[in-house]
Motif scaffolding. Sequence first.
Motif, PDB file in Angstrom:
ATOM      1  N   SER A   1     -38.060   3.677  -4.556  1.00 28.88           N
ATOM      2  CA  SER A   1     -38.071   2.212  -4.582  1.00 28.88           C
ATOM      3  C   SER A   1     -39.345   1.686  -5.224  1.00 28.88           C
ATOM      4  O   SER A   1     -39.311   0.747  -6.031  1.00 28.88           O
ATOM      5  CB  SER A   1     -37.929   1.650  -3.162  1.00 28.88           C
TER       6      SER A   1
ATOM      7  N   TYR B   1     -32.283  -0.228 -12.592  1.00 31.94           N
ATOM      8  CA  TYR B   1     -31.042   0.405 -12.125  1.00 31.94           C
ATOM      9  C   TYR B   1     -30.429   1.266 -13.238  1.00 31.94           C
ATOM     10  O   TYR B   1     -30.014   2.402 -12.995  1.00 31.94           O
ATOM     11  CB  TYR B   1     -30.058  -0.680 -11.674  1.00 31.94           C
TER      12      TYR B   1
ATOM     13  N   LEU C   1     -30.583   1.270  -3.298  1.00 31.84           N
ATOM     14  CA  LEU C   1     -32.028   0.998  -3.356  1.00 31.84           C
ATOM     15  C   LEU C   1     -32.316  -0.255  -4.183  1.00 31.84           C
ATOM     16  O   LEU C   1     -33.110  -1.118  -3.770  1.00 31.84           O
ATOM     17  CB  LEU C   1     -32.753   2.200  -3.955  1.00 31.84           C
ATOM     18  N   ALA C   2     -31.673  -0.372  -5.356  1.00 28.52           N
ATOM     19  CA  ALA C   2     -31.909  -1.530  -6.216  1.00 28.52           C
ATOM     20  C   ALA C   2     -31.432  -2.810  -5.549  1.00 28.52           C
ATOM     21  O   ALA C   2     -32.110  -3.844  -5.597  1.00 28.52           O
ATOM     22  CB  ALA C   2     -31.196  -1.340  -7.558  1.00 28.52           C
TER      23      ALA C   2
ATOM     24  N   PHE D   1     -34.316   1.910   1.746  1.00 30.71           N
ATOM     25  CA  PHE D   1     -35.610   1.842   1.053  1.00 30.71           C
ATOM     26  C   PHE D   1     -36.200   3.235   1.040  1.00 30.71           C
ATOM     27  O   PHE D   1     -36.361   3.864   2.099  1.00 30.71           O
ATOM     28  CB  PHE D   1     -36.562   0.873   1.750  1.00 30.71           C
ATOM     29  N   ASN D   2     -36.482   3.731  -0.142  1.00 30.50           N
ATOM     30  CA  ASN D   2     -37.098   5.040  -0.306  1.00 30.50           C
ATOM     31  C   ASN D   2     -38.485   4.820  -0.882  1.00 30.50           C
ATOM     32  O   ASN D   2     -38.632   4.259  -1.973  1.00 30.50           O
ATOM     33  CB  ASN D   2     -36.250   5.910  -1.247  1.00 30.50           C
TER      34      ASN D   2
ATOM     35  N   THR E   1     -31.169  -3.389  -2.342  1.00 28.16           N
ATOM     36  CA  THR E   1     -32.070  -3.702  -1.232  1.00 28.16           C
ATOM     37  C   THR E   1     -33.326  -4.403  -1.727  1.00 28.16           C
ATOM     38  O   THR E   1     -33.772  -5.400  -1.149  1.00 28.16           O
ATOM     39  CB  THR E   1     -32.451  -2.415  -0.476  1.00 28.16           C
ATOM     40  N   VAL E   2     -33.897  -3.886  -2.802  1.00 22.07           N
ATOM     41  CA  VAL E   2     -35.122  -4.485  -3.356  1.00 22.07           C
ATOM     42  C   VAL E   2     -34.859  -5.907  -3.828  1.00 22.07           C
ATOM     43  O   VAL E   2     -35.604  -6.838  -3.506  1.00 22.07           O
ATOM     44  CB  VAL E   2     -35.664  -3.620  -4.516  1.00 22.07           C
TER      45      VAL E   2
END
Length: 480
Positions: free
Chosen positions: A211, A66, A83-84, A206-207, A86-87
């Motif tokens: 990601s 991040y 994104l971070a 999510f990319n 979500t992961v």
Amino acid sequence: MSKLKRLAGETVLYGMGSIVPRFLNFLLVPLHTATFSPEQYGVLSKLLAYVAALNVLFTFGMETAYFRFSTKEGADEQKVFNLAQTVIVSISFVLAGTLFLTAGPLADVMGIPGHGDLVMWLAAIMFIDATVAIPFARLRLQRKPVKFAIGKITNIALLMLLNFYFLRIAYQPSMGVGYVVLANLLANSFYLIYFSRSLISWKPRFNRSISLAMLTYGYPVMLMGLAGMTNEMFSRQTLDWWLPADFYPDQSPARALGIFSASYKLAMLMGLTVQAFRYAAEPFFFSNAIDKNSPQLFARVNHYFIIVCCVLLLGAGINLDILKYFLGKSTYWEGLYVVPILLLSYLFLGVYYNLTVWFKLTDRTYFGTFITVGGAVVTIAANYLLIPRLGYLGSSLASLICYFSMTVVCYLLGQKFYPIPYNVGKSMAYIVFTTALVYAVNSIFLENIWVATVFHGLIIGIYLLGIYALEKTAFRKPAT
């Protein structure tokens, strides 16, 4: 304000958010040692070591990822946050769910048969910790150490109150160490309220490219974090495995583990200092990476870090006759002789974390994987060879050997790919001299504790004057 002064100031504030809470948590040691036998305390220490190690898996290096992706030119911080988060939530959900489904068998493996409920509670604790890891990282990136500290201190205040209530008012022997686990779960739940605004603002995303790039960047950092946790967990678990039953007269391996774990608590004074510095230094390194003078700045930071740690090594190492009272029962005092070694181990771990800046800034975090695997091999081999011969002294030496070897390898590789002009000779001279001074002072036995305290204070005062004499020119040099 200069960069170094700002870093020092933020380290102090982060220290309030990490050292102060951990110190308050340290004050729980007398309560725990008074309530539990060494065997029970050994079980509790193992459970908390499992949590510490698994927490690294749950976060998967996403905090550092991040920082890296948020500070890239043109980066959208909110997008990287989404994104971070979500992961990290996805990974922790899968891991926590697995622990829930296998709680019964895992309880048997962990030495708490019939207590699958404790495994579930531990899984919930780790899920919460992972869920708030990125919000805490965001505070560090935004340089909000006060809010960071308030959250940490409030959490530990709740933990202390719950421990006191469960162990002094509502205690039932059948529950045992489960009360401590439950107290941690309830106290950690506070974080979900504290970060409710940040968590509500999170939009799961999510990319595929970003990601996956963050995961690729983060997993070696995760493995690097496991190095420290592996050492701590192995020092406990392998004492059960490899310590001969009759090594310590009239002591079982479980009892020896409890005594060793209590000594580890004192060494955490250095570990907490390292942690507080990391909280401030990691975003500092990333934000200053583009400065052409950053190698000289990083070298200077590392040198001052070593000096501070040496002062702590001396201060704690020669005052064990006072610090031992924090362990409560005198039963736990016999392991105090390993504390200076453990303090030195944590010092080298801190230096190693500083040196890792080169592969984090060059996006070569996979080197962290190689170094970590090597460190794990060293840890296992050293414990296997030394514990049967030296007991928990051997385990302490194994930690020192591991962290020192990782530091050396990381330095040599870093000088090849991202040269930083560290003052190796002077820094090592500080470490060697301070270690020798600790053992020299400890060899002088003074029966009167007040005389000993004055003598130790005099030694520390002379030591500080010596540092000033050696460093006064550098201290007066304007920081970049």
